[in-house]
Design an enzyme around this catalytic site. Sequence first.
Site, PDB file in Angstrom:
ATOM      1  NE  ARG B 235      -4.281  -1.174   0.225  1.00  0.00           N
ATOM      2  CZ  ARG B 235      -4.476  -2.412  -0.406  1.00  0.00           C
ATOM      3  NH1 ARG B 235      -3.654  -2.495  -1.497  1.00  0.00           N
ATOM      4  NH2 ARG B 235      -5.593  -2.880  -0.253  1.00  0.00           N
ATOM      5  CD  GLU B 264      -3.000   3.867  -4.976  1.00  0.00           C
ATOM      6  OE1 GLU B 264      -4.082   3.401  -5.340  1.00  0.00           O
ATOM      7  OE2 GLU B 264      -1.872   3.137  -4.714  1.00  0.00           O
ATOM      8  CG  HIS B 282      -3.475   0.055  -6.584  1.00  0.00           C
ATOM      9  ND1 HIS B 282      -3.767   0.552  -5.250  1.00  0.00           N
ATOM     10  CD2 HIS B 282      -3.588  -1.262  -6.214  1.00  0.00           C
ATOM     11  CE1 HIS B 282      -4.012  -0.116  -4.559  1.00  0.00           C
ATOM     12  NE2 HIS B 282      -3.937  -1.527  -5.063  1.00  0.00           N
TER      13      HIS B 282
END
Lengths: 330, 316
Positions: B235, B264, B282
Site C-alpha cells: 500500500r 492515488e 495500482h
Amino acid sequence: MAMPSLELDSRYEEKPKLLLLQPINGPFKTALSQKFELVKADESPLPLPTFLSTHCLQIKALFILAPTVTVDSSLLDQLPSLGLVAAISAGVDHIHLDACRKRGVVVTNAGETFTPDVADFAVGLLVDVLRKVTMADRFVKNGLWMGKGDLPLGSRVSGKRVGIVGLGSIGSHVAKRLMAFGCPISYFSRAPKPNFPSYRYFSSVLDLACENDVLVLSCALTAETHNIINRDVMVALGKDGIIINVGRGALIDEPELVRCLKEGVIGGAGLDVFVNEPDVPKELFQMENVVLSDHRAVTTPESFKGVSELVIANLDAFFSGKPLLSPVSS
Amino acid sequence: MEKIGVLITHQPLPYLEQELTRRGCRLFRLWEAPETSRLEFCRENSAAIRAIVGNSNFGADAATIDALPKVEIIASFSVGLDKVDLVKCKERGIRVTNTPDVLTDDVADLAIGLAISVMRRIPSADKYVRSGAWKKGDYTLTTRFSGKTVGILGLGRIGIAIAKRAEAFDCPISYYSRTEKPYPNYTYYSTPVDLASNCDVLVVACALTEETHHIVNRAVIDALGPKGVLINIGRGPHVDESELVAALVEGRLGGAGLDVFENEPHVPDELFGLDNVVLVPHVGSATIETRTAMADLVLGNLEAHFLNKPLLTPVV
C-alpha cells in the site's frame, strides 16, 4: 646464487600475439594487453587484406568483440596459421563454423556466462508484455492516471503455457524461472532432452505454437533456425499468444511479425533483438502491445566480467595446449 | 438475491455489474453521485441498501456505515480492508468479506516483473528504441537480478509467493515480520532497518496497519542504499513517499518499482523523469483472470449471506 628464474622467465617471455579487427578499450583492453600482444587491424592505415598479408601470416588467435565482423572462408584464407577464434558472444552466427572446422580452427563463445542475465531478461519481457508494465509506466509518467485515460487489464503470468524454442543453457534457465511462476513448460529442439523429463517435447515448432500461450526464442541462429517463426507459426500461436525473442532477430520473419502484430494474429511481443540492428521496423514504435529493447539482455557488470575472464582463460588454454573452456561444437 | 439493494462504491468490473443485475439486485452506484453529496445519496437510499460492494480505494468509513442502518454485509473487491471501518462493523454486527488468495499470484508476478524492469531498465530501453536513438555500439550498463538478495517485508501469502519465484532466480531470501516464521531457508531480521541493510532488493508485501504505516522510512531507505532497489506492491502509506522521492532524486536509493502511492491517483511528478523508477497505476491484481475470480468471490459471499449459508471468505 639463487636466481628468481621463474619470475624472470615470465617477465621476458614474448607475449603471444592476438589479432583484433575491431576497436576495443576500457578495462578489458588492459586485461588482454597484459597477457597478449594486441595486433590491431583497426588502427592500421593499411587496407585489411594488405594488413593481414603483411602482419598476420603467423597469427594463431583471433578475438571477435562484436558480431559485426563476419568470419568466413575469405577471411580465414588470409590467416593460414590461425587455430582459434575467440568470440565474446553466446551466438556465433557471424562465424562460419563449417569453414572453421575445415581449416582446423576452433571457436569459443561466451559459454554460460550470459545465461542468468538473458534468462532474467526473457522473464522480464514476458511479465512486461502480459502485465503491460512498460505501457503502464508510460501511462503514469505521462500523467494519464488522473482519470483521463484508461489502461486495459493485463493477462495473468502464472499458469500460462510457455513453449521454449531451443532448450540450451539459456532456454533451460528460462524454464527453471518460469516453473516457479506455475507455468507448464514445453520445448522444441532437434532432439528431446532426457535431462528435463518434466518438460514436454515437440518435434515441430508449429505444434509447439499450437499448444502454448507464449513462445520464448532462445536458440542459436543457424541455417535451420533462420525464420523458424514464420506466419504459420504465429497463426498457430493465436490472437492472445505472445512471442519473446532474446535469441537473434532473424529467428523471426520480421516483416511477417510486424504484419501479424498489426492484424492481431498474435497478441504481443517482447523483442530484444532485430534483424538489422540497430534498425527496428518503425511500425513497431506505434504499437502498445510490444516491448522493445536495444539488445541489452547481457549488459550487466557480472556478464561483462564473466565473459572477459572466460575469453582470457580460453586464450591461455589455447596457447598452453590445454582444453578450451567453452568450445563451440558445430 | 431478488430485490436486494447493493451499494457499489466504485465503478466495478462490467462482469460484476452484469452478474449482480442478472441475480435481481437493485444497484446503487455511489461513484456516479457527486463527491460532495455521497452521504446524502446513502441516506436517501438507506431503506433499500442491505449490502455494500467496495474496493481497496473506496470502502466504507464510519459515516457511510452510520448512514446505512440496514446494511448487513460489506463484500470488498480487494484483499486489503484498510478503507473499511472494521471496528464499526463489529459493533453493528455487519459481516465483512474480502477476496484473498485469488490475487496472490498476480501480485507476486508483478513484484518480480517490477524488480527486473527496474534493474534491467526495460521501460527506459523501450522508450530509447521507440525514440529512434539506438545507434551501433551503444549500450546502457544495467544490474543483474539473479542472485541478488531479496528482502521481504511481511512474509504472508503474497510474500511467500514472491520468495518462491525469487528463489528460482537463485536469490537468497530474507524477511522481516513481527515473529520469526518456520522457513529455515529464509533469513529472519527483527527490524526493517536490519533487513534493508542486508538485502539488495526490498519488497513491501505486508498488510497496512498502524504499525506498518511508513514502515519504509528514511532510516530504512538509507539502509537499503544507493545500489538498493525498493519494490512496493503493498500500500502507498507503507512508504514515507516524500522521503522516497528525496532519496531517488538525490541518488541515495538505487531505484524503485511502485504499484501503489500515498495519494492515488496522485503520483509525485519528480519521479516521472527517472529511468531507475518504474511506475504502474495500482495494477497488482489487474488481470482479466484475477478480476473475474474476485468478482465471483464477491458474488459468492453475497449469495451465501442472503441464503444464510457460511460466508466463503469472512473477515468479520
